[in-house]
Design an enzyme around this catalytic site. Structure first.
Site, PDB file in Angstrom:
ATOM      1  N   MET A   1      -5.529   0.415   2.174  1.00 23.21           N
ATOM      2  CA  MET A   1      -5.694   0.055   3.605  1.00 23.21           C
ATOM      3  C   MET A   1      -6.709   0.859   4.438  1.00 23.21           C
ATOM      4  SD  MET A   1      -1.306   0.322   3.808  1.00 23.21           S
ATOM      5  CE  MET A   1      -1.499   1.506   2.465  1.00 23.21           C
TER       6      MET A   1
ATOM      7  N   ASP B   1       5.692  -5.701  -0.035  1.00 21.78           N
ATOM      8  CA  ASP B   1       5.823  -4.317   0.325  1.00 21.78           C
ATOM      9  C   ASP B   1       6.114  -3.937   1.735  1.00 21.78           C
ATOM     10  OD1 ASP B   1       5.052  -1.565   0.781  1.00 21.78           O
ATOM     11  OD2 ASP B   1       2.843  -1.840   0.374  1.00 21.78           O
TER      12      ASP B   1
ATOM     13  N   MET C   1      -4.844   5.274   3.345  1.00 21.96           N
ATOM     14  CA  MET C   1      -5.103   4.896   4.719  1.00 21.96           C
ATOM     15  C   MET C   1      -5.904   5.507   5.544  1.00 21.96           C
ATOM     16  SD  MET C   1      -1.113   4.345   5.983  1.00 21.96           S
ATOM     17  CE  MET C   1       0.321   3.395   4.969  1.00 21.96           C
TER      18      MET C   1
ATOM     19  N   ASP D   1      -0.251   4.631  -1.210  1.00 21.97           N
ATOM     20  CA  ASP D   1      -0.807   4.123  -0.091  1.00 21.97           C
ATOM     21  C   ASP D   1      -1.883   5.079   0.607  1.00 21.97           C
ATOM     22  OD1 ASP D   1       0.834   1.731   0.498  1.00 21.97           O
ATOM     23  OD2 ASP D   1       2.619   3.394   0.543  1.00 21.97           O
TER      24      ASP D   1
ATOM     25  N   HIS E   1       3.164   3.401  -6.669  1.00 20.56           N
ATOM     26  CA  HIS E   1       2.468   2.721  -5.634  1.00 20.56           C
ATOM     27  C   HIS E   1       1.623   4.048  -4.810  1.00 20.56           C
ATOM     28  CE1 HIS E   1       1.572  -0.520  -2.832  1.00 20.56           C
ATOM     29  NE2 HIS E   1       1.823   0.280  -1.961  1.00 20.56           N
TER      30      HIS E   1
ATOM     31  N   MET F   1       2.380  -8.394   2.392  1.00 15.09           N
ATOM     32  CA  MET F   1       3.137  -7.279   3.265  1.00 15.09           C
ATOM     33  C   MET F   1       4.197  -8.033   4.162  1.00 15.09           C
ATOM     34  SD  MET F   1       1.444  -4.583   2.750  1.00 15.09           S
ATOM     35  CE  MET F   1       2.172  -3.590   3.844  1.00 15.09           C
TER      36      MET F   1
HETATM   37  C1  DX5 Z   1       3.141   0.486   4.594  1.00 15.40           C
HETATM   38  C2  DX5 Z   1       2.901   0.931   3.184  1.00 15.40           C
HETATM   39  C3  DX5 Z   1       4.037   0.604   2.296  1.00 15.40           C
HETATM   40  C4  DX5 Z   1       5.228   1.758   2.561  1.00 15.40           C
HETATM   41  C5  DX5 Z   1       6.525   1.397   2.104  1.00 15.40           C
HETATM   42  O1  DX5 Z   1       2.091   0.670   5.049  1.00 15.40           O
HETATM   43  O2  DX5 Z   1       1.894   0.065   2.425  1.00 15.40           O
HETATM   44  O3  DX5 Z   1       3.834   0.812   0.861  1.00 15.40           O
HETATM   45  O4  DX5 Z   1       4.792   3.134   2.146  1.00 15.40           O
HETATM   46  O5  DX5 Z   1       7.526   2.139   2.707  1.00 15.40           O
HETATM   47  P1  DX5 Z   1       8.832   1.616   2.863  1.00 15.40           P
HETATM   48  O6  DX5 Z   1       9.347   1.077   1.663  1.00 15.40           O
HETATM   49  O7  DX5 Z   1       9.704   2.791   3.482  1.00 15.40           O
HETATM   50  O8  DX5 Z   1       8.828   0.673   4.120  1.00 15.40           O
HETATM   51 ZN    ZN Z   2       1.753  -0.077   0.247  1.00 14.87          ZN
END
Ligand code: DX5
Ligand code: ZN
Length: 211
Positions: free
Chosen positions: A68, A172, A37, A35, A33, A139
């Site tokens: 995101m 997630d 941002m 992320d 996965h 989420m």
């Molecule tokens: C949050 C991300 C998640 C995050 C998860 O904005 O989209 O994927 O990295 O991390 P944990 O499992 O530590 O909450």
């Molecule tokens: Zn994520």
């Protein structure tokens, strides 16, 4: 449904990214996965297509890219070309019309499309999108950072969604062995976890405890 475990690379040691990828791969991860941002849709900035491209070389696991970002349509092809296998966009950032165009484009490239919704966004907002996507990412924290606490309202959402949606449901945020069990019981089958997996002493044990 088969349970798939997707370690979130945001919690990895970026000084040793390739080794971190190998570590979770050896420990039995099903997906990676990623992320992404942009500092606009969420209050944090992480990585872009350049890093995804290098990650593609470092692992054979499918890359599950969680966008995101504002205006994801603009960046979609860059992430496809970088080697993404799955791409998730947020319903808060796209229209259903845009999703339909993305769905068609990604289908041609055999890349899976997912739609995600924030904790404050109701299921109604994604209903029209459901026929267009391969999976939904629920989420269970407000996106932006790893290591946050699980928001229990996600469980009801997963249950309601499972009743009307037969494809993959990912979840997630704030997942550990306890919340992991709860989301699986509610009907999720793709489990994203960052700090729980990368923070564990024994990676394999952590992944198995989620499964
Ligand atoms: C949050 C991300 C998640 C995050 C998860 O904005 O989209 O994927 O990295 O991390 P944990 O499992 O530590 O909450
Ligand atoms: Zn994520």
């Amino acid at each position: 449904m088969k349970i798939k475990i997707a370690p979130s690379i945001l919690s990895a040691d970026f000084n040793n990214l390739a080794a971190e990828l190998k570590k979770v791969q050896r420990a039995g991860a099903d997906l990676i996965h990623v992320d992404v941002m942009d500092g606009h849709f969420v209050p944090n900035i992480t990585i872009g297509p350049v890093i995804v491209k290098y990650m593609r070389k470092a692992t054979k696991l499918p890359l599950d890219v969680h966008l995101m970002i504002e205006n994801p349509a603009k960046y979609l092809s860059a992430f496809v070309n970088a080697g993404s296998d799955m791409i998730t966009v947020h319903i808060e950032t796209v229209t259903v019309k845009e999703l339909a165009v993305m769905s068609k484009g990604l289908n041609n490239k055999a890349v899976k499309l997912g739609v995600s919704l924030n904790p404050a966004t109701s299921l109604d907002k994604i209903k029209k999108a459901l026929p267009l996507v391969d999976f939904v990412l629920v989420m269970s924290v407000n996106p932006g950072f790893s290591g946050q606490e699980f928001i229990p309202g996600a469980l009801r959402k997963i249950k309601q969604l499972r009743a009307i949606f037969k494809k993959d449901i990912a979840v997630d945020g704030g997942i550990n062995n306890l919340t992991g069990r709860q989301v699986i019981n509610a009907g999720a089958n793709i489990i994203v976890a960052g700090s729980y997996i990368f923070g564990a002493k024994n990676t394999k044990k952590a992944i198995n405890s989620l499964r």
